[in-house]
Design a protein around this motif. Structure first.
Motif, PDB file in Angstrom:
ATOM      1  N   ASP A   1      38.539  50.639  53.336  1.00 44.45           N
ATOM      2  CA  ASP A   1      37.128  50.602  52.919  1.00 44.45           C
ATOM      3  C   ASP A   1      36.832  49.405  52.021  1.00 44.45           C
ATOM      4  O   ASP A   1      35.798  49.353  51.354  1.00 44.45           O
ATOM      5  CB  ASP A   1      36.715  51.910  52.241  1.00 44.45           C
ATOM      6  N   TYR A   2      37.780  48.416  51.992  1.00 48.15           N
ATOM      7  CA  TYR A   2      37.635  47.146  51.272  1.00 48.15           C
ATOM      8  C   TYR A   2      37.773  47.289  49.759  1.00 48.15           C
ATOM      9  O   TYR A   2      37.407  46.380  49.021  1.00 48.15           O
ATOM     10  CB  TYR A   2      36.298  46.445  51.587  1.00 48.15           C
ATOM     11  N   THR A   3      38.284  48.418  49.289  1.00 47.30           N
ATOM     12  CA  THR A   3      38.427  48.613  47.849  1.00 47.30           C
ATOM     13  C   THR A   3      39.848  48.995  47.469  1.00 47.30           C
ATOM     14  O   THR A   3      40.604  49.553  48.267  1.00 47.30           O
ATOM     15  CB  THR A   3      37.489  49.707  47.309  1.00 47.30           C
ATOM     16  N   VAL A   4      40.180  48.679  46.224  1.00 48.94           N
ATOM     17  CA  VAL A   4      41.383  49.193  45.573  1.00 48.94           C
ATOM     18  C   VAL A   4      40.923  50.238  44.569  1.00 48.94           C
ATOM     19  O   VAL A   4      40.048  49.968  43.740  1.00 48.94           O
ATOM     20  CB  VAL A   4      42.150  48.073  44.849  1.00 48.94           C
ATOM     21  N   GLY A   5      41.488  51.433  44.648  1.00 49.33           N
ATOM     22  CA  GLY A   5      41.149  52.484  43.701  1.00 49.33           C
ATOM     23  C   GLY A   5      42.139  52.528  42.554  1.00 49.33           C
ATOM     24  O   GLY A   5      43.337  52.280  42.742  1.00 49.33           O
ATOM     25  N   LEU A   6      41.659  52.821  41.351  1.00 49.71           N
ATOM     26  CA  LEU A   6      42.508  53.007  40.177  1.00 49.71           C
ATOM     27  C   LEU A   6      42.316  54.440  39.693  1.00 49.71           C
ATOM     28  O   LEU A   6      41.177  54.890  39.519  1.00 49.71           O
ATOM     29  CB  LEU A   6      42.142  52.006  39.078  1.00 49.71           C
ATOM     30  N   TRP A   7      43.413  55.142  39.436  1.00 49.37           N
ATOM     31  CA  TRP A   7      43.377  56.584  39.192  1.00 49.37           C
ATOM     32  C   TRP A   7      44.262  56.948  38.009  1.00 49.37           C
ATOM     33  O   TRP A   7      45.229  56.250  37.704  1.00 49.37           O
ATOM     34  CB  TRP A   7      43.884  57.344  40.417  1.00 49.37           C
TER      35      TRP A   7
ATOM     36  N   ASN B   1      36.343  45.794  44.297  1.00 50.33           N
ATOM     37  CA  ASN B   1      35.788  45.433  45.598  1.00 50.33           C
ATOM     38  C   ASN B   1      36.424  44.136  46.077  1.00 50.33           C
ATOM     39  O   ASN B   1      36.153  43.065  45.538  1.00 50.33           O
ATOM     40  CB  ASN B   1      34.264  45.262  45.507  1.00 50.33           C
ATOM     41  N   VAL B   2      37.260  44.234  47.086  1.00 51.09           N
ATOM     42  CA  VAL B   2      37.925  43.052  47.622  1.00 51.09           C
ATOM     43  C   VAL B   2      37.115  42.435  48.749  1.00 51.09           C
ATOM     44  O   VAL B   2      37.102  41.221  48.952  1.00 51.09           O
ATOM     45  CB  VAL B   2      39.347  43.392  48.089  1.00 51.09           C
ATOM     46  N   CYS B   3      36.411  43.275  49.517  1.00 51.58           N
ATOM     47  CA  CYS B   3      35.447  42.827  50.528  1.00 51.58           C
ATOM     48  C   CYS B   3      36.084  41.931  51.590  1.00 51.58           C
ATOM     49  O   CYS B   3      35.472  40.956  52.033  1.00 51.58           O
ATOM     50  CB  CYS B   3      34.267  42.105  49.868  1.00 51.58           C
ATOM     51  N   HIS B   4      37.303  42.229  51.992  1.00 50.43           N
ATOM     52  CA  HIS B   4      37.888  41.519  53.121  1.00 50.43           C
ATOM     53  C   HIS B   4      37.607  42.329  54.385  1.00 50.43           C
ATOM     54  O   HIS B   4      37.763  43.540  54.403  1.00 50.43           O
ATOM     55  CB  HIS B   4      39.398  41.349  52.932  1.00 50.43           C
ATOM     56  N   PRO B   5      37.176  41.681  55.478  1.00 52.85           N
ATOM     57  CA  PRO B   5      36.762  42.429  56.677  1.00 52.85           C
ATOM     58  C   PRO B   5      37.851  43.287  57.296  1.00 52.85           C
ATOM     59  O   PRO B   5      37.559  44.262  57.984  1.00 52.85           O
ATOM     60  CB  PRO B   5      36.317  41.319  57.643  1.00 52.85           C
TER      61      PRO B   5
ATOM     62  N   MET C   1      36.511  38.555  39.465  1.00 57.51           N
ATOM     63  CA  MET C   1      37.193  37.507  40.217  1.00 57.51           C
ATOM     64  C   MET C   1      38.705  37.664  40.042  1.00 57.51           C
ATOM     65  O   MET C   1      39.168  38.030  38.955  1.00 57.51           O
ATOM     66  CB  MET C   1      36.773  36.118  39.718  1.00 57.51           C
ATOM     67  N   PRO C   2      39.495  37.397  41.097  1.00 52.59           N
ATOM     68  CA  PRO C   2      40.942  37.468  40.926  1.00 52.59           C
ATOM     69  C   PRO C   2      41.449  36.325  40.057  1.00 52.59           C
ATOM     70  O   PRO C   2      40.844  35.241  40.010  1.00 52.59           O
ATOM     71  CB  PRO C   2      41.464  37.352  42.365  1.00 52.59           C
ATOM     72  N   LEU C   3      42.575  36.557  39.381  1.00 51.50           N
ATOM     73  CA  LEU C   3      43.203  35.509  38.591  1.00 51.50           C
ATOM     74  C   LEU C   3      43.848  34.461  39.492  1.00 51.50           C
ATOM     75  O   LEU C   3      43.868  33.274  39.175  1.00 51.50           O
ATOM     76  CB  LEU C   3      44.270  36.109  37.676  1.00 51.50           C
ATOM     77  N   VAL C   4      44.417  34.920  40.610  1.00 50.83           N
ATOM     78  CA  VAL C   4      45.142  34.060  41.550  1.00 50.83           C
ATOM     79  C   VAL C   4      44.779  34.480  42.960  1.00 50.83           C
ATOM     80  O   VAL C   4      44.572  35.663  43.224  1.00 50.83           O
ATOM     81  CB  VAL C   4      46.668  34.176  41.344  1.00 50.83           C
ATOM     82  N   ASP C   5      44.702  33.509  43.861  1.00 50.60           N
ATOM     83  CA  ASP C   5      44.447  33.792  45.275  1.00 50.60           C
ATOM     84  C   ASP C   5      45.360  32.902  46.116  1.00 50.60           C
ATOM     85  O   ASP C   5      45.188  31.685  46.148  1.00 50.60           O
ATOM     86  CB  ASP C   5      42.982  33.527  45.618  1.00 50.60           C
ATOM     87  N   PHE C   6      46.349  33.531  46.773  1.00 50.86           N
ATOM     88  CA  PHE C   6      47.255  32.802  47.657  1.00 50.86           C
ATOM     89  C   PHE C   6      46.851  33.069  49.108  1.00 50.86           C
ATOM     90  O   PHE C   6      46.589  34.201  49.487  1.00 50.86           O
ATOM     91  CB  PHE C   6      48.705  33.273  47.481  1.00 50.86           C
ATOM     92  N   SER C   7      46.843  32.042  49.933  1.00 50.12           N
ATOM     93  CA  SER C   7      46.449  32.208  51.340  1.00 50.12           C
ATOM     94  C   SER C   7      47.310  31.347  52.266  1.00 50.12           C
ATOM     95  O   SER C   7      46.811  30.764  53.222  1.00 50.12           O
ATOM     96  CB  SER C   7      44.973  31.852  51.524  1.00 50.12           C
ATOM     97  N   SER C   8      48.606  31.273  52.011  1.00 51.50           N
ATOM     98  CA  SER C   8      49.470  30.413  52.809  1.00 51.50           C
ATOM     99  C   SER C   8      50.056  31.098  54.035  1.00 51.50           C
ATOM    100  O   SER C   8      50.586  30.418  54.915  1.00 51.50           O
ATOM    101  CB  SER C   8      50.609  29.845  51.952  1.00 51.50           C
ATOM    102  N   HIS C   9      50.031  32.423  54.086  1.00 51.32           N
ATOM    103  CA  HIS C   9      50.499  33.095  55.298  1.00 51.32           C
ATOM    104  C   HIS C   9      49.550  32.772  56.451  1.00 51.32           C
ATOM    105  O   HIS C   9      48.322  32.747  56.285  1.00 51.32           O
ATOM    106  CB  HIS C   9      50.560  34.605  55.091  1.00 51.32           C
ATOM    107  N   ARG C  10      50.109  32.547  57.633  1.00 49.53           N
ATOM    108  CA  ARG C  10      49.290  32.200  58.788  1.00 49.53           C
ATOM    109  C   ARG C  10      48.657  33.415  59.449  1.00 49.53           C
ATOM    110  O   ARG C  10      47.651  33.278  60.144  1.00 49.53           O
ATOM    111  CB  ARG C  10      50.137  31.446  59.819  1.00 49.53           C
ATOM    112  N   ARG C  11      49.269  34.592  59.242  1.00 52.05           N
ATOM    113  CA  ARG C  11      48.738  35.833  59.809  1.00 52.05           C
ATOM    114  C   ARG C  11      48.787  36.915  58.736  1.00 52.05           C
ATOM    115  O   ARG C  11      49.246  36.690  57.622  1.00 52.05           O
ATOM    116  CB  ARG C  11      49.524  36.225  61.071  1.00 52.05           C
ATOM    117  N   ASN C  12      48.329  38.114  59.069  1.00 51.78           N
ATOM    118  CA  ASN C  12      48.131  39.164  58.075  1.00 51.78           C
ATOM    119  C   ASN C  12      49.395  39.504  57.280  1.00 51.78           C
ATOM    120  O   ASN C  12      50.499  39.569  57.832  1.00 51.78           O
ATOM    121  CB  ASN C  12      47.614  40.432  58.750  1.00 51.78           C
TER     122      ASN C  12
END
Length: 324
Positions: free
Chosen positions: A173-179, A191-195, A229-240
């Protein structure tokens, strides 16, 4: 330590080092059709020529595939598995393999995607495609509580190592829950909002506020006190990305695996990739780092291979192969 490889009959879905035995590894397996062999207990053993090998200690067979597994953090021999048939099974690995586990928990209405044992207590969590998270104790046949804030599949749950009453969950559902389990309370969500939704989450072992998430090809690190906003965002993987975990020895090191066949390590302080390991010939679904030996990594994938190696710029393959 050179790399050690173990060939299996089925693709690996999850791998966990034991907290109690520095040479014991737990592996969950399944095949492409969601049926599978089950839960394997493996042992790292020295060889006469001074190297190491992996031997099978026991296999606990299941009719359905295993999506995830973990060791108990309070009992040396107990392990729990998350199955594609919607059940959670508790096993005593000190007993001879038997058709039935110690306990079977049947409350989920969809496949169980993730399990995680509390680092400080005799309890564990399960997350399911039925959008719920359940809180269990081994001696009780029904769940203690069900958490129901998510609106889509919950793919991962992870306890906070420093505040063991707090956990995080990653959902489609595009979210991380904290409990907080002390009062069965939903704290907040990110809210991460990734499709594609979120595949994995993991807490930093040295900060109760740092949480990593994986969604699509992106790995993000958040301070849960300020989640705009995230502190760090890595996007070097070519696939999921399939799974992430923080190092238990280095506060700044994060590990990831992907369907792009690679395992990668990251430095969240330098915001850079440290190393890429091309040890698999297909999707890598499971990774873990040993709590006993610094930089010791295990990975499993759809290529029916378990790899164990120590992270370094260069590594050599040990020419020893075992078969399950």
């Amino acid at each position: 330590m050179p790399e050690i490889r173990l060939w299996t009959r089925y693709g690996g879905s999850a791998v966990r080092f034991s907290r109690f035995d520095d040479s014991r590894i737990l592996v969950g397996t399944r095949d492409l059709f969601n049926s599978g062999l089950g839960l394997h207990v493996l042992q790292l053993c020295p060889t006469p020529w001074g190297g190491s090998a992996i031997n099978e200690v026991a296999t606990f067979r299941t009719v359905s595939g295993v999506n995830d597994c973990c060791w108990s953090q309070s009992h040396q021999s107990l392990a729990v598995s998350a199955l594609t048939d919607g059940t959670v099974k508790l096993w005593d690995t000190s007993l001879p393999p038997a058709p039935q586990p110690t306990s079977i928990f049947r409350e989920h209405s969809g496949e169980v995607r993730s399990v995680d044992w509390n680092p400080a207590g005799d309890c564990f969590l399960s997350a399911s495609s039925d959008a719920t998270i359940k809180f269990w104790t081994p001696g009780r046949c029904n769940s203690y509580y069900t958490f129901q804030e998510h609106t889509d599949k919950v793919n991962a749950v992870a306890w906070n190592a420093i505040q063991p009453h707090v956990f995080a969950s990653a959902s489609d559902d595009y979210t991380v829950g904290l409990w907080d389990v002390r009062d069965s309370r939903f704290l907040t969500h990110i809210n991460v909002c990734h499709p594609g939704g979120l595949a994995s989450c993991n807490w930093n072992k040295y900060s109760e506020f740092l949480l990593a998430t994986a969604s699509g090809t992106s790995i993000r690190v958040w301070d849960i006190r300020t989640t705009q906003m995230p502190l760090v965002d890595f996007s070097s993987h070519r696939r999921n990305v399939c799974r992430i975990c923080f190092s238990p020895h280095r506060a700044n090191v994060l590990l990831s695996c992907s369907v792009d066949y690679t395992v990668r390590t990251w430095d969240i302080q330098a915001q850079a990739s440290i190393a890429t390991y091309n040890l698999h010939d297909d999707s890598v679904y499971g990774i873990d780092m040993s709590v006993h030996a610094a930089d010791l990594i295990a990975s499993v994938g759809r290529d029916n291979v378990v790899n164990v190696w120590r992270a370094s710029p260069s590594h050599q393959r040990l020419q020893h192969f075992s078969h399950l």
